[in-house]
Design a protein around this motif. Structure first.
Motif, short mmCIF file in Angstrom:
data_model
loop_
_atom_site.label_atom_id
_atom_site.label_comp_id
_atom_site.label_asym_id
_atom_site.label_seq_id
_atom_site.Cartn_x
_atom_site.Cartn_y
_atom_site.Cartn_z
N SER A 101 40.26 36.32 47.30
CA SER A 101 40.39 35.67 48.61
C SER A 101 41.72 36.00 49.27
O SER A 101 41.90 35.76 50.46
CB SER A 101 40.24 34.17 48.46
OG SER A 101 41.20 33.69 47.53
N GLU A 102 42.65 36.54 48.49
CA GLU A 102 43.97 36.87 49.04
C GLU A 102 44.10 38.36 49.37
O GLU A 102 45.19 38.83 49.71
CB GLU A 102 45.06 36.48 48.03
CG GLU A 102 45.08 34.98 47.75
CD GLU A 102 45.86 34.61 46.50
OE1 GLU A 102 46.46 33.52 46.49
OE2 GLU A 102 45.84 35.40 45.54
N ARG A 146 37.94 48.43 38.76
CA ARG A 146 37.08 47.79 37.75
C ARG A 146 36.05 48.79 37.21
O ARG A 146 35.74 48.79 36.02
CB ARG A 146 36.37 46.59 38.38
CG ARG A 146 35.51 45.82 37.40
CD ARG A 146 34.90 44.60 38.02
NE ARG A 146 33.94 44.95 39.07
CZ ARG A 146 33.30 44.06 39.83
NH1 ARG A 146 33.57 42.78 39.67
NH2 ARG A 146 32.44 44.45 40.76
N PHE A 153 34.70 38.78 41.19
CA PHE A 153 34.57 37.38 40.79
C PHE A 153 35.69 36.58 41.43
O PHE A 153 36.87 36.85 41.17
CB PHE A 153 34.58 37.26 39.27
CG PHE A 153 33.36 37.86 38.67
CD1 PHE A 153 32.19 37.14 38.57
CD2 PHE A 153 33.35 39.19 38.26
CE1 PHE A 153 31.03 37.71 38.06
CE2 PHE A 153 32.20 39.77 37.76
CZ PHE A 153 31.04 39.04 37.66
N PRO A 154 35.35 35.63 42.27
CA PRO A 154 36.38 34.98 43.08
C PRO A 154 37.39 34.16 42.29
O PRO A 154 38.48 33.89 42.79
CB PRO A 154 35.57 34.07 44.02
CG PRO A 154 34.26 33.90 43.37
CD PRO A 154 34.01 35.13 42.58
N THR A 155 37.02 33.80 41.07
CA THR A 155 37.97 32.96 40.30
C THR A 155 38.91 33.82 39.45
O THR A 155 39.78 33.26 38.77
CB THR A 155 37.21 31.99 39.37
OG1 THR A 155 36.40 32.77 38.50
CG2 THR A 155 36.36 31.02 40.15
N LEU A 156 38.68 35.11 39.44
CA LEU A 156 39.54 35.98 38.63
C LEU A 156 40.48 36.77 39.53
O LEU A 156 40.11 37.16 40.64
CB LEU A 156 38.68 36.95 37.81
CG LEU A 156 37.69 36.34 36.82
CD1 LEU A 156 36.96 37.43 36.05
CD2 LEU A 156 38.38 35.40 35.84
N THR A 157 41.70 37.01 39.03
CA THR A 157 42.66 37.81 39.80
C THR A 157 42.21 39.27 39.79
O THR A 157 41.29 39.65 39.04
CB THR A 157 44.05 37.72 39.15
OG1 THR A 157 43.95 38.25 37.83
CG2 THR A 157 44.56 36.30 39.10
N GLU A 205 42.42 40.55 36.32
CA GLU A 205 41.36 40.02 35.44
C GLU A 205 40.01 40.64 35.78
O GLU A 205 39.20 40.92 34.89
CB GLU A 205 41.29 38.48 35.58
CG GLU A 205 42.48 37.79 34.93
CD GLU A 205 42.62 36.33 35.34
OE1 GLU A 205 43.28 35.58 34.61
OE2 GLU A 205 42.09 35.95 36.41
N ILE A 245 39.91 43.92 34.23
CA ILE A 245 39.84 43.88 32.76
C ILE A 245 38.43 43.54 32.27
O ILE A 245 37.99 43.98 31.21
CB ILE A 245 40.84 42.82 32.21
CG1 ILE A 245 42.28 43.29 32.39
CG2 ILE A 245 40.57 42.50 30.75
CD1 ILE A 245 43.32 42.23 32.02
N LEU A 246 37.72 42.76 33.07
CA LEU A 246 36.46 42.14 32.62
C LEU A 246 35.49 43.08 31.88
O LEU A 246 35.00 42.72 30.80
CB LEU A 246 35.77 41.47 33.82
CG LEU A 246 34.69 40.46 33.48
CD1 LEU A 246 35.22 39.31 32.63
CD2 LEU A 246 34.05 39.89 34.75
N LEU A 263 44.17 36.82 43.93
CA LEU A 263 42.74 36.50 43.86
C LEU A 263 42.02 37.27 44.96
O LEU A 263 42.64 37.63 45.98
CB LEU A 263 42.53 35.00 44.06
CG LEU A 263 42.91 34.10 42.89
CD1 LEU A 263 43.03 32.66 43.35
CD2 LEU A 263 41.91 34.21 41.76
N PHE A 270 31.53 44.42 47.40
CA PHE A 270 32.58 44.38 46.36
C PHE A 270 32.17 43.64 45.09
O PHE A 270 32.45 44.07 43.99
CB PHE A 270 33.90 43.79 46.90
CG PHE A 270 34.16 44.06 48.37
CD1 PHE A 270 34.01 45.35 48.90
CD2 PHE A 270 34.53 43.06 49.24
CE1 PHE A 270 34.24 45.61 50.24
CE2 PHE A 270 34.76 43.30 50.59
CZ PHE A 270 34.60 44.59 51.09
N GLN A 271 31.55 42.48 45.29
CA GLN A 271 31.08 41.67 44.15
C GLN A 271 32.18 41.41 43.12
O GLN A 271 31.96 41.53 41.92
CB GLN A 271 29.87 42.35 43.46
CG GLN A 271 28.72 42.67 44.36
CD GLN A 271 27.88 41.44 44.72
OE1 GLN A 271 28.27 40.33 44.43
NE2 GLN A 271 26.75 41.67 45.35
#
Lengths: 797, 224
Positions: free
Chosen positions: B143-144, B157, B97-101, B104, B107-108, B141, B94-95
């Protein structure tokens, strides 16, 4: 053994696999350990001084006498007194010399016989032994910036009649005994006794120096009494104007000052070590986290917990060992660079030396600290389960579980990469926290030390603010017409002089401590006692009239000697012992607060001076420095012209010199603090490098999604800057604490209260430095991140 | 003219002491709108070939032309921008980004490509997440989210900049068979909207669903 050797091999390969990180860790350990080397400054300087003391046969006892004529037989007889190992006599004279157009204090030392110096030997550093009207310039004259004349140069001094006498320099002489005089701003010269006698109008010796068999207080006191008795009994000289100076075994002039100076740097050394601990702990945590899978694999194929422990302990040992060794080795030249700088003002420069115990201690401490800092991470690794390790992804992906994570997710207005930088900071909370603490320490040091320096400076300035005179006029040793109360009229009649107030300055012994005593008239205008009196009262006209035995003592003396307001104290004066009542406690910082004050007429009576004085405090018509300079020269010349041989000192010049001397301490602290800042910056660089290594795959992924090098740079820069800002915020109170601890420690060493003055400009200043330092230091890891190729990054293990 | 043209493509990895040739002179054309699957044993070079198409790796010989542009000669930043606009990538793990929802993350790529306004980017990302069935979980996130949900975010994405090509490196390799099925349905929907889909897989079932299957062995195409 087979397992052990494989473990060692693995540890070595693990370290070589991450060369940059290994380098940073070793560098940090080395810097921290290097700091331990600072503990060697004083022992090495002391050892160097001990060699000089032996070579120069430094005195244990020095007695100033009025002009006493002694021949070789007399000296031999005094030398035969009990406890006297050797004796030498010299004729010394304080005068003025011309350096260009400027006048400066000069101290001439007439050596009895250069070929047969028994005590305080003047060592010929260059040139030749001086003949009549020739001198050796003291080696410290140039070093302390007092006078830089060389062999072949000539200068003029004022003789006892006020006439100018030419002296020419034949070389350079070293003497530990007179280095303090140079440090006080006098140019010291060595010549023969004949020349000094001719210039000073003395006919004998006025300084006796002894080396003693025993230097305990009782033996020295007995010897002093024996010498006094011998001289009184065999010559017409009875005056012993100044208390004898005693140097116990192993002591030398300035030893206590140097010890105090160097001990201040220890606080910073401990801070530097603390910084290293954070960084090492960080590194080991990262290393172990990265190797979760390997640890699990080791366990899966049968490694026991202790073998895993041993593997990482070996890594720590290797890191600690190399770092400690490098640090200890680097510490040797560092200390050997600092020691001469520190000891020069005291009149000697020790040669290259190694303090073996400190080197060994450095290495052991370095290794011990690394192991201690690594232990929590190592223990965690040993406890980790096989499945947990094998399933681990190396880098944590459970972001968002804490309140901090959620807090950092606010701030949607920030550019995306900046948001990522901010949130990434919370992914490795332990590592970021340790880095932030390191930065906080650096900022704390950056704030705390200048604040401490400022406090010292303000204290010095405050000390001089309490002195309200402009020029001090004092007689130059012996010779010339003695000063008495009526001389005031002569002084006030001189152009530029507004008022002249007599004073008496002497030394007294309180218990076994020798302290200066200043006797002021009760209604003095030269000392702002209203500002400095802590408890009790100042002197009254009644004290003055009745010559009351009352005294005011500096607050530190109450702590040193257990004195109290209203109590009595027995003072040993130049004329004998007297009981005084303590009527006040003063908090002025003159002589670090170790001062005593008494009424003027009381001290005239105690010292049996009749209407004699030891000097005058002058207030000038103008506060302008140039005007004060002119008045000072006019007074010196005018007094000389009338047969008074006086020395004039200008308050603002003394204050300036005092501030310059304090700069030595402050500069040493800055040097050590630079080391702490360097460690912190390396810590930040190391953390960012580790973060980049950790997120190499993410960098690759960002590249896959179309991010430019600039995006990646901005993300990591934001992370660094946010850590720096957090560190700065924590560093602010830390700076206050450091400044407070430094002031308290310095105050405790000096037994005085040093009020903390915190300049507010340091707050924005440290912010700018922290941000700029961060931006500068992160360039190298950033370069690495932006140069990563997406394919290589995605394959990174 | 084919959308993707590989000519005499070679790739040699140097590990210091040994050179290892992963691709050995491959010629291949993939037309626009195709669903192409690469199959083969581990180490045969299929992921490397995908990396050549996306510009993640550079060839040591031959050329890569995508949409008429020579990918192998572009500079790194130019390549990143091109990739962001033209290729959507889905990875096995998946890769995200763990800090982005989820939103996000989706959107990146638009942020990197500076596509539209911030509001427009959010709107597109929401639409893409709704398309993959995650309209309700935009604020979560990684992790959720479950593995399948994370992979759907990765697909959303990949659509961010409306690329012509979507590539997947083992896109369902970390998912159970049911979720794999749903993933392919999504890819099929995208293909129906005109996207060219190229993926690498070990799953014969997934490969069979492609219009074209290319078999590779030892750095060469042996079939397809």
């Amino acid at each position: 053994m087979g397992v052990l050797s494989t473990i060692v091999k693995k540890s070595l390969r693990d370290l070589s696999k991450r060369k940059a990180r290994t380098f940073f860790t070793v560098a940090t350990v080395a810097l921290g350990v290097m700091g331990i080397g600072l503990f060697a400054i004083f022992p090495l300087a002391d050892q160097g001084a001990a060699r000089v003391v032996e070579q120069q046969r430094l005195y244990n006892l020095q007695m100033s006498v009025s002009d006493v004529v002694l021949d070789e037989t007399d000296l031999q007889a005094i030398g035969d007194l009990q406890n006297v190992k050797s004796i030498d006599a010299s004729t010394v004279y304080f005068t003025k010399m011309y350096i260009g157009e400027r006048m400066n204090g000069a101290f001439l030392v007439g050596v009895r016989d250069y070929e047969d110096q028994q005590v305080d030997r003047v060592i010929l550093a260059s040139g030749r032994t001086p003949g009549p009207y020739e001198v050796l310039t003291h080696w410290s004259n140039t070093i302390n910036g007092v006078y830089d004349g060389k062999a072949g140069d000539a200068f003029k001094v004022i003789d006892h009649t006020g006439a100018k006498v030419d002296l020419s320099i034949t070389g350079v002489g070293r003497s530990l005994a007179n280095a303090n005089t140079v440090y006080m701003g006098y140019a010291v010269f060595f010549t023969d006794v004949g020349t000094v006698r001719a210039i000073s109008n003395l006919s004998g010796y006025n300084q006796l120096s002894f080396t003693l068999e025993r230097t305990d207080e009782s033996s020295v006191n007995t010897t002093v009494e024996d010498v006094r008795a011998w001289i009184s009994g065999h010559t017409s000289t009875v005056a012993f104007s100044v208390l004898p100076t005693v140097l116990k075994e192993g002591d030398w002039p300035g030893r206590e000052s140097l010890e105090t100076l160097t001990s201040m740097s220890w606080i910073l050394t401990l801070l530097a070590l603390l910084c290293s601990v954070f960084l090492i702990s960080n590194t080991m945590n990262t290393m172990i986290l990265e190797q979760r899978r390997e640890i699990a694999q080791m366990k899966a194929i049968g490694a026991t917990r202790s073998q895993v422990l041993r593997s990482f302990l070996t890594t720590s040992l290797i890191l600690g060992g190399i770092g400690a060794l490098v640090g200890a080795v680097l510490g040797i030249p560092m200390v050997n660079l600092i020691v001469p700088v520190m000891s020069k003002p005291f009149g000697f420069v020790p040669g290259f030396a190694v303090d073996a115990p400190i080197v060994v201690l450095s290495i052991l401490a370095g290794v011990g600290i690394v192991i201690a800092a690594s232990l929590p991470a190592i223990l965690r690794s040993a406890r980790m389960g096989v499945r947990e390790g094998l399933e681990g992804q190396g880098i944590s992906t459970d972001y968002g579980t804490t309140a901090l994570d959620r807090l950092l997710m606010r701030g949607a207005a920030l550019p995306r990469v900046v948001q990522m930088g901010l949130r990434n900071m919370a992914r490795k909370k332990g590592r970021s926290f340790a880095t932030i603490l390191q930065i906080a320490l650096a900022v704390g040091v950056l704030l705390g030390l200048p604040a401490f320096g400022n406090s010292v400076t303000m204290a010095v300035v405050g000390e001089y603010d309490d002195l309200t005179w402009d020029i001090r006029v004092a007689p130059q040793a012996l010779g010339g017409i003695p000063l008495n109360e009526s001389t005031a009229a002569l002084l006030t009649g001189m152009e530029g002089v507004r008022s002249a107030e007599p004073y008496i300055e002497t030394f007294v012994q309180i218990h076994s401590r020798t302290v200066p005593l200043e006797a002021y008239v009760w209604n003095t205008t030269s000392y702002d006692h209203g500002d400095t009196l802590l408890r009790g009262r100042w002197f009254t006209s009644e004290d003055e009239q009745t010559k009351a035995r009352v005294i005011i003592v500096g607050d530190p003396l109450t702590r040193f000697e257990g004195l109290r307001l209203g109590g009595t104290v027995s003072l040993m004066t130049a004329t004998g012992r007297e009981e005084f009542t303590i009527v006040g406690i003063d908090n002025a910082l003159t002589n670090n607060g170790q001062m005593a004050y008494a009424p003027f007429s009381t001290m005239q009576d105690v010292l049996r001076l009749d209407d004699g004085v030891t000097g005058f405090y002058l207030r000038t018509d103008s506060a302008d420095h140039a005007a004060i300079d002119r008045t000072s020269t006019r007074v010196a010349d005018g007094m000389m012209g009338r047969g008074y041989v006086v020395d004039t000192s200008i308050l603002y010049v003394i204050e300036r010199r005092h501030l310059a001397q304090n700069d030595v301490v402050i500069n040493l602290m800055y040097a050590v603090s630079l080391m702490i800042i360097l460690i912190s910056l390396i810590g930040l660089m190391s953390t960012l490098t580790m973060n980049i290594l950790d997120r190499t795959r993410e960098v690759g992924m960002m590249r896959c999604l179309g991010s430019s090098a600039r995006d990646i740079r901005n993300m990591f820069s934001s992370e660094g800057v946010f850590m720096s800002l957090a560190g700065w915020a924590i560093g602010l109170p830390m700076g206050l604490i450091i400044a407070y601890v430094c002031c308290a420690t310095f105050g405790s060493l000096m037994k005085l209260t040093l009020p903390l003055v915190f300049p507010l400009i340091l707050i924005p200043g440290s912010l700018v430095i922290a941000i700029l330092g961060t931006i500068m230091i992160i360039q190298t890891p950033l370069l690495r991140a932006t140069r990563l190729k997406p394919g290589d990054a995605l394959r990174y293990q | 003219m084919a959308l993707i043209e590989l000519r005499q493509l070679e790739k040699v990895y140097s590990t210091g002491k040994v050179d290892f040739q992963v691709l050995k002179g491959i010629d291949l054309d993939i037309d626009e709108g195709e669903i192409t699957a690469f199959m083969g044993p581990s180490g045969c070079g299929k992921s490397t070939m995908l990396n050549m198409v996306t510009g993640i790796d550079r060839p040591t010989g031959g050329s890569v032309t995508v949409g008429g542009e020579r990918v192998d000669t572009m500079k790194e930043d130019e390549l990143a921008r091109w990739r962001g606009k033209n290729i959507g990538i889905i990875f096995q793990f998946f890769q995200l980004f763990p800090t982005l929802t989820a939103l996000e993350n989706a959107i990146l790529p638009m942020d990197f490509a500076k596509r539209g306004t911030l509001a427009e980017r959010a709107e597109i990302a929401r639409r893409n997440l709704a398309l993959v069935g995650l309209g309700e979980k935009v604020g979560k996130l990684p992790s959720e989210l479950s593995g399948g949900e994370q992979q759907r975010v990765a697909i959303a994405r990949s659509l961010a900049n409306d690329p012509r090509i979507i590539v997947g490196d083992e896109p369902t390799g970390n998912l159970d068979s049911k979720t794999e099925e749903r993933m392919f349905e999504l890819l099929k929907q995208l293909n129906d909207r005109g996207k060219t889909i190229v993926y690498v897989t070990h799953s014969t079932a997934l490969a069979k669903k492609a219009q074209r299957v290319i078999h590779m062995l030892d750095g060469m195409i042996v079939e397809g």
